[in-house]
Design a protein around this motif. Sequence first.
Motif, short mmCIF file in Angstrom:
data_model
loop_
_atom_site.label_atom_id
_atom_site.label_comp_id
_atom_site.label_asym_id
_atom_site.label_seq_id
_atom_site.Cartn_x
_atom_site.Cartn_y
_atom_site.Cartn_z
N LEU A 184 0.83 -1.20 0.00
CA LEU A 184 0.00 0.00 0.00
C LEU A 184 0.86 1.25 0.00
CD1 LEU A 184 -2.41 -1.00 2.92
CD2 LEU A 184 -2.75 -1.40 0.48
N MET A 185 0.24 2.36 -0.35
CA MET A 185 0.89 3.66 -0.16
C MET A 185 -0.15 4.74 0.07
SD MET A 185 2.29 4.80 -3.92
CE MET A 185 1.98 6.57 -3.83
N ALA A 186 0.34 5.97 0.23
CA ALA A 186 -0.55 7.10 0.49
C ALA A 186 -1.68 7.15 -0.54
CB ALA A 186 0.25 8.39 0.43
N GLY A 187 -2.89 7.42 -0.07
CA GLY A 187 -4.04 7.47 -0.96
C GLY A 187 -4.86 6.19 -0.90
N ASP A 188 -4.20 5.08 -0.50
CA ASP A 188 -4.92 3.81 -0.32
C ASP A 188 -5.76 3.80 0.96
OD1 ASP A 188 -4.39 2.01 -2.48
OD2 ASP A 188 -2.31 1.85 -1.80
N SER A 189 -5.41 4.65 1.90
CA SER A 189 -6.09 4.69 3.20
C SER A 189 -7.60 4.58 3.06
CB SER A 189 -5.78 6.00 3.92
OG SER A 189 -4.60 5.91 4.61
N GLY A 190 -8.20 3.68 3.82
CA GLY A 190 -9.64 3.54 3.80
C GLY A 190 -10.13 2.58 2.74
N GLY A 191 -9.25 2.16 1.84
CA GLY A 191 -9.64 1.23 0.78
C GLY A 191 -9.78 -0.19 1.32
N PRO A 192 -10.40 -1.08 0.53
CA PRO A 192 -10.71 -2.43 1.01
C PRO A 192 -9.64 -3.48 0.72
CG PRO A 192 -11.83 -2.02 -1.08
CD PRO A 192 -11.04 -0.78 -0.77
N LEU A 193 -9.50 -4.40 1.68
CA LEU A 193 -8.75 -5.63 1.49
C LEU A 193 -9.79 -6.74 1.39
CD1 LEU A 193 -5.79 -6.85 1.53
CD2 LEU A 193 -6.28 -7.49 3.90
N PHE A 194 -9.71 -7.58 0.36
CA PHE A 194 -10.72 -8.61 0.11
C PHE A 194 -10.13 -10.00 0.30
CE2 PHE A 194 -12.09 -5.07 -2.57
CZ PHE A 194 -13.47 -5.04 -2.39
N ASN A 195 -10.98 -10.96 0.69
CA ASN A 195 -10.60 -12.37 0.54
C ASN A 195 -10.95 -12.78 -0.90
OD1 ASN A 195 -13.36 -12.92 0.45
ND2 ASN A 195 -13.45 -13.66 2.57
N LEU A 196 -10.64 -14.00 -1.28
CA LEU A 196 -10.82 -14.38 -2.68
C LEU A 196 -12.28 -14.66 -3.05
CD1 LEU A 196 -7.63 -16.45 -3.56
CD2 LEU A 196 -8.01 -13.99 -3.56
N ASN A 197 -13.18 -14.58 -2.04
CA ASN A 197 -14.61 -14.62 -2.35
C ASN A 197 -15.15 -13.23 -2.66
OD1 ASN A 197 -14.71 -17.37 -1.80
ND2 ASN A 197 -15.00 -16.98 0.40
#
Lengths: 332, 354
Positions: A184-197
């Motif tokens: 990750l880097m700046a600007g990614d904050s608040g974005g989602p991490l997903f499982n493969l489903n």
Amino acid sequence: MFVFQFIRRRPAVWCLVALGTFFSPALNAAADTDKPATLRDLQQVQKKVQAVLSMAEKALVAIESGSGAASGVIVHPDGLVLTAAHVTMEVGHKYKVILHDGRTVEGTALGLDNSTDAAMLQLPAPATAWPYVSINRETHQLKPGLWCFALGHPGGYDKDRGRVLRVGRLIKIASNMLQSDCVLMAGDSGGPLFNLNGEVIGIHSQIWQGRDQNLHVGMAPFLRSWDAMKRNEVIHTWAQGSGGWIGLSTAADDNDGLSIRAVAKESPAERAALKAGDRILKVNNVSVSAPVDFSEIIRRRPAGEIVTLEVVPAGAEQSRRLDVKLSPRPAD
Amino acid sequence: MMTKPFSQPAASACRYFSVLAAMGTLYFQAALPSFSHADDRVLPADNRTNGESTLDNLAQVMEKMRQSQVALGKSRDATLAATVLSEDGYIIAKASEAQQFKPWKIFLQDGSDIKVRIVRNDHELDLLLLKVERQGMQAIEWGQSIAVQAGQWLCSLTGSSREIRLGVLSARTRDIPDSGVVLGVLMGADEAEDGVLIEEVAEDSPAQIAGLQANDLVVSVDGKKVTSNRMLNQMVNARRAGDVVKLNYLREGSPGECEVRLASRSRVMMNWAGEDFANGGTSVRTDNFPEIIQHEIPLIPADMGSAVYNIEGQVVGLNIARVNRVTTFALPISVFREPIEKWIKEDREKKSRQ
């Protein structure tokens, strides 16, 4: 432009403390998810990521204000967005929200949990329904080695570039946070991490210098404070974020179960009338035979959640099912 | 904008600088304790996405990749990646990055080195086409374009082709517009008559690497006097990313001199406060490309010019810019095949006439 946490300008002592705690040696046997990947595993991961990507990316949003750019993810058709607390900062604040197709709407910050960096934001009432993704509620099932993927707008929203995908594995699971090698880097904050489903398992929160040091807020802090955050409450006390507490200690017994050794006063276990000598066979229909597994299952669930135990009371033959509502861990 | 082209982006860079500092304090104190309740299991480093056991799966592909990758530089311990395009010794590298590795020799996998002839230095694609007098070289297979889509695993060599790294195609294939070039300084009020005052130097910028400091007074560029911010901008903007300019300056009244290797403006502005954490730095030229594919393979600037493959071992492009912590650009085969084939053909014809 950037809303994110960086370590470089913080005092060195903080780095040492945090790294020391975080990278303590492994105590338990390896989980089955953390094995080396085969070529076939890699191909499977690629296939699964590609299968859910178009659904997942439609729920990704960019969040902009005068002073910064970040990300978020829509988790309900009515336009509820999960993001990070250091993105919204303040209840009621208005943000420019850019949708996956480039349309712009106004979002309003709801409640937030400063202690874990969890926050919510509301989009206006939709014409039909907002594209959204589900969140994964089984936070206790996450294991190191689980394959996952990150979406976000690193460096801020870029119309020509669109969303940026990263694929990696979970490295470590804490009660409120996940570490992954999705970089990750700046600007990614608040974005989602997903499982493969394609279910959300984390919200991007902070990075350290190392490529493997990418931290995400887990779903537990959101689930624990879901209604409170929707009511615009601000959660300050980090102790609320310590995971679920049941208030009993266990020992392995001879028959593939656990026996209760002691029950804490005024604990959820005491309120459910559990006593020393009772045997626990299952938690939410899953067999448990090691005390360490039992405490992990409990700790990784949010306070307030109800778990169903299968219990054989001391001296009895028949097992019975018992619902116990977990509480926050007491202050001491 | 026209009169002070530097001041605007620099000012906006400063704005997010202060925002970050404020958020950092708040967040740090709050977030750290959550790890005191951490699960103690950790995915072993070897089993991570770029860990040894994962990369072992690519051993065969890697062996093939290594045969077509050579190194460009003046000595073996400071080289840039270069890719073999033909059996008779045509080799390609990233032009703007190659400037700092002069004088050029090619180091082969067998340990020998060989002198090079420059066939073409192409600014548009940022490619340097070289020729070595050697037959029987193992060329990459770049006869046809291989389709790629988001989420697809890609791999490239790193660390002087001793290691391999993995990542996915991560964003839309697109063109990257030109942002111009910069030193990486915020200039002071345009008041000094005898030079240009530096108010702030960007982290990891060309100016910082060259040793320039705040309060230095720049008096000349490549021997020509500068007396206004606008003049300095014009002199810098006439150059390209990777070019070197010689600056004379006064520091507390004492004269000094340094050489600054100019970099893309977008690259410097995005990392003004040095918070990029790119782990190994970024390329001097990161923009002005007609079409790129974007991937997340963790590479360093000296890896640019290497080929990027899918995990089946097919070439999909040529790495052309390390941009930031999460981004590398590669030129797809469709972009460079035609021009390079033309340059090689022309060179062969020229040689056969001689």
